[in-house]
Design an enzyme around this catalytic site. Sequence first.
Site, PDB file in Angstrom:
ATOM      1  CB  CYS A  23      -0.899  -0.163   1.288  1.00 21.87           C
ATOM      2  SG  CYS A  23      -0.096  -0.611   2.804  1.00 21.87           S
ATOM      3  CG  HIS A  45      -0.856   3.710   4.989  1.00 20.85           C
ATOM      4  ND1 HIS A  45      -1.658   3.550   5.914  1.00 20.85           N
ATOM      5  CD2 HIS A  45      -0.389   2.758   4.525  1.00 20.85           C
ATOM      6  CE1 HIS A  45      -1.617   2.024   6.217  1.00 20.85           C
ATOM      7  NE2 HIS A  45      -0.745   1.458   5.475  1.00 20.85           N
TER       8      HIS A  45
HETATM    9  P1  NAP Z   1      -7.039  -9.567   7.960  1.00 23.23           P
HETATM   10  O1  NAP Z   1      -7.987  -8.540   8.334  1.00 23.23           O
HETATM   11  O2  NAP Z   1      -6.514 -10.069   9.243  1.00 23.23           O
HETATM   12  O3  NAP Z   1      -7.920 -10.796   7.266  1.00 23.23           O
HETATM   13  C1  NAP Z   1      -7.104 -11.884   6.890  1.00 23.23           C
HETATM   14  C2  NAP Z   1      -7.817 -12.737   6.113  1.00 23.23           C
HETATM   15  O4  NAP Z   1      -7.237 -13.729   5.583  1.00 23.23           O
HETATM   16  C3  NAP Z   1      -9.255 -13.224   6.642  1.00 23.23           C
HETATM   17  O5  NAP Z   1     -10.187 -13.315   5.758  1.00 23.23           O
HETATM   18  C4  NAP Z   1      -8.717 -14.604   6.932  1.00 23.23           C
HETATM   19  O6  NAP Z   1      -9.857 -15.610   7.250  1.00 23.23           O
HETATM   20  C5  NAP Z   1      -7.780 -15.063   5.820  1.00 23.23           C
HETATM   21  N1  NAP Z   1      -7.313 -16.121   6.262  1.00 23.23           N
HETATM   22  C6  NAP Z   1      -6.242 -16.235   7.016  1.00 23.23           C
HETATM   23  N2  NAP Z   1      -5.689 -17.637   7.321  1.00 23.23           N
HETATM   24  C7  NAP Z   1      -6.364 -18.335   6.270  1.00 23.23           C
HETATM   25  C8  NAP Z   1      -6.216 -19.538   5.979  1.00 23.23           C
HETATM   26  N3  NAP Z   1      -5.339 -20.458   6.654  1.00 23.23           N
HETATM   27  N4  NAP Z   1      -7.239 -19.883   4.945  1.00 23.23           N
HETATM   28  C9  NAP Z   1      -7.885 -18.996   4.456  1.00 23.23           C
HETATM   29  N5  NAP Z   1      -8.032 -17.984   4.550  1.00 23.23           N
HETATM   30  C10 NAP Z   1      -7.314 -17.321   5.622  1.00 23.23           C
HETATM   31  O7  NAP Z   1      -6.039  -9.094   7.329  1.00 23.23           O
HETATM   32  P2  NAP Z   1      -5.998  -7.906   5.991  1.00 23.23           P
HETATM   33  O8  NAP Z   1      -5.623  -6.592   6.636  1.00 23.23           O
HETATM   34  O9  NAP Z   1      -7.411  -8.217   5.290  1.00 23.23           O
HETATM   35  O10 NAP Z   1      -4.776  -8.543   5.060  1.00 23.23           O
HETATM   36  C11 NAP Z   1      -4.543  -9.733   4.493  1.00 23.23           C
HETATM   37  C12 NAP Z   1      -3.349  -9.888   3.800  1.00 23.23           C
HETATM   38  O11 NAP Z   1      -3.669  -9.017   2.643  1.00 23.23           O
HETATM   39  C13 NAP Z   1      -2.165  -9.539   4.434  1.00 23.23           C
HETATM   40  O12 NAP Z   1      -1.534 -10.683   5.086  1.00 23.23           O
HETATM   41  C14 NAP Z   1      -1.481  -9.108   3.222  1.00 23.23           C
HETATM   42  O13 NAP Z   1      -0.610 -10.082   2.840  1.00 23.23           O
HETATM   43  C15 NAP Z   1      -2.333  -8.434   2.112  1.00 23.23           C
HETATM   44  N6  NAP Z   1      -2.347  -7.023   2.414  1.00 23.23           N
HETATM   45  C16 NAP Z   1      -1.847  -6.467   1.408  1.00 23.23           C
HETATM   46  C17 NAP Z   1      -1.793  -4.924   1.704  1.00 23.23           C
HETATM   47  C18 NAP Z   1      -0.998  -4.181   0.468  1.00 23.23           C
HETATM   48  O14 NAP Z   1      -0.479  -3.257   0.777  1.00 23.23           O
HETATM   49  N7  NAP Z   1      -1.211  -4.566  -0.586  1.00 23.23           N
HETATM   50  C19 NAP Z   1      -2.293  -4.320   2.502  1.00 23.23           C
HETATM   51  C20 NAP Z   1      -2.576  -5.071   3.684  1.00 23.23           C
HETATM   52  C21 NAP Z   1      -2.644  -6.631   3.601  1.00 23.23           C
HETATM   53  P3  NAP Z   1     -10.319 -15.698   8.805  1.00 23.23           P
HETATM   54  O15 NAP Z   1     -11.303 -14.582   8.881  1.00 23.23           O
HETATM   55  O16 NAP Z   1     -11.335 -17.064   8.519  1.00 23.23           O
HETATM   56  O17 NAP Z   1      -9.386 -15.905   9.726  1.00 23.23           O
HETATM   57  O1  3JN Z   2       1.184  -2.523   7.627  1.00 21.63           O
HETATM   58  C1  3JN Z   2       0.728  -1.964   6.555  1.00 21.63           C
HETATM   59  O2  3JN Z   2       0.201  -0.778   6.624  1.00 21.63           O
HETATM   60  C2  3JN Z   2       0.727  -2.581   5.098  1.00 21.63           C
HETATM   61  C3  3JN Z   2       0.889  -4.218   5.422  1.00 21.63           C
HETATM   62  C4  3JN Z   2       0.840  -5.077   4.317  1.00 21.63           C
HETATM   63  C5  3JN Z   2       1.392  -6.543   4.767  1.00 21.63           C
HETATM   64  C6  3JN Z   2       0.636  -6.782   5.828  1.00 21.63           C
HETATM   65  C7  3JN Z   2       1.159  -8.370   6.139  1.00 21.63           C
HETATM   66  C8  3JN Z   2       1.855  -9.101   5.197  1.00 21.63           C
HETATM   67  C9  3JN Z   2       1.823  -7.232   3.757  1.00 21.63           C
HETATM   68  C10 3JN Z   2       2.010  -6.672   2.358  1.00 21.63           C
HETATM   69  O3  3JN Z   2       1.247  -6.413   1.507  1.00 21.63           O
HETATM   70  O4  3JN Z   2       3.184  -6.363   2.107  1.00 21.63           O
HETATM   71  C11 3JN Z   2       1.959  -8.366   4.062  1.00 21.63           C
HETATM   72  C12 3JN Z   2       2.792  -9.375   3.118  1.00 21.63           C
HETATM   73  O5  3JN Z   2       2.174  -9.814   2.157  1.00 21.63           O
HETATM   74  O6  3JN Z   2       3.851  -9.531   3.225  1.00 21.63           O
END
Ligand code: NAP
Ligand code: 3JN
Length: 333
Positions: free
Chosen positions: A129, A242
């Site tokens: 992000c 952010h």
């Molecule tokens: P979150 O609110 O904690 O949600 C995590 C999601 O992943 C929930 O739907 C969870 O399901 C699911 N999950 C976790 N373990 C799983 C498994 N074993 N099998 C299937 N589903 C599973 O986290 P979030 O903020 O949405 O972020 C999730 C991911 O997106 C991060 O880890 C990161 O890799 C990515 N992300 C990317 C950005 C970006 O900058 N592009 C920003 C934030 C996050 P349950 O509710 O069933 O546990």
């Molecule tokens: O912390 C934030 O503001 C962004 C976080 C992104 C994030 C959180 C957990 C795992 C990532 C990411 O998108 O880089 C990951 C990951 O996929 O490594």
Amino acid sequence: MKKYTVAVVGATGVVGREIISTLEQRKFPVCKLVPLASERSLGQYVTFNGESIAVQVLTADSFENVDFALFSAGGSISEKFVPEAVKHGAVCIDNTSHFRMHPDVPLVVPEVNAHALKRHQGIIANPNCSTAQMVMVLKPIHDAATIKRVVVSTYQSVSGAGKEAMSELEQQSRVNLAGSSAEPEVFKKSISFNLIPQIDSFTENGYTKEELKMINETQKILEDSSIKVTATCVRVPVFVGHSESINIQTERKITADEVRDLLSKFPNVEVMDDPANGVYPTPKEIAGTDPTYVGRIREDLSIENGIELWCVADNLRKGAALNAVQIAEALIA
Ligand code: NAP
Ligand code: 3JN
């Protein structure tokens, strides 16, 4: 118009929920939505276009007849299940860091490098992000004056760390206001009435992984490994949005007025820059909206050819869900 079956992996998370509402708001042509999460979410429903849809447990077979799979359930889930989805013929848009730096995987912000989509082999990575909003600002400046170096400090909201992190800020703030203290669980230190100069884990060179993501991903998206980037990423007690202080050194002199002009012409960037009248972006004002906002544009007094600016965006939208849906839109266009 052709309609698509779209799977959302991590559908109950902060990013997954935002993806579902973005697909709805932007009227992405969906014939079937498949919300996937872990066993913890069995019995939960998501609402899409007025319909209540049961969340399914993610398995390797979840991707049968899926056209697009949008992943945001963490890197280890993407590592295991993106290849399964590709095997089933789905095009995967991955929000995790797992594939971002893979040479065969385009890392795309559509306004900046949509051309890279042409070389995808079933997987497209969505940037971090903090990188996504920064490259929206860097791209027109790089094209006009060639960026040599970027120094960025981020002020990242807790929604970037997921749903548990958002609850922690809320609960901890309530407890603190009632005169007690609460042990941190998601974050390393208390996040309420505080800030934390650590996002993700530390690496051997003293940078955090989040900071290294900003450095490497910026060079990949701008297709220029000669751009020097250094970053300090800080978590602040803000729920959504952010912010970034960005210092940009260019090869040729560029004035603050030129930068205002370039940025105001760049798609989906909004210049909010009239500080004398209190006009500059703040995360609370812009949360829930799509553009990347820029203010405080000024010439750096300390170096030649330097620009200082302040950039704010909704991390769940441009930083994650919106960018992912824009990628899908670009693919079907
Ligand atoms: P979150 O609110 O904690 O949600 C995590 C999601 O992943 C929930 O739907 C969870 O399901 C699911 N999950 C976790 N373990 C799983 C498994 N074993 N099998 C299937 N589903 C599973 O986290 P979030 O903020 O949405 O972020 C999730 C991911 O997106 C991060 O880890 C990161 O890799 C990515 N992300 C990317 C950005 C970006 O900058 N592009 C920003 C934030 C996050 P349950 O509710 O069933 O546990
Ligand atoms: O912390 C934030 O503001 C962004 C976080 C992104 C994030 C959180 C957990 C795992 C990532 C990411 O998108 O880089 C990951 C990951 O996929 O490594």
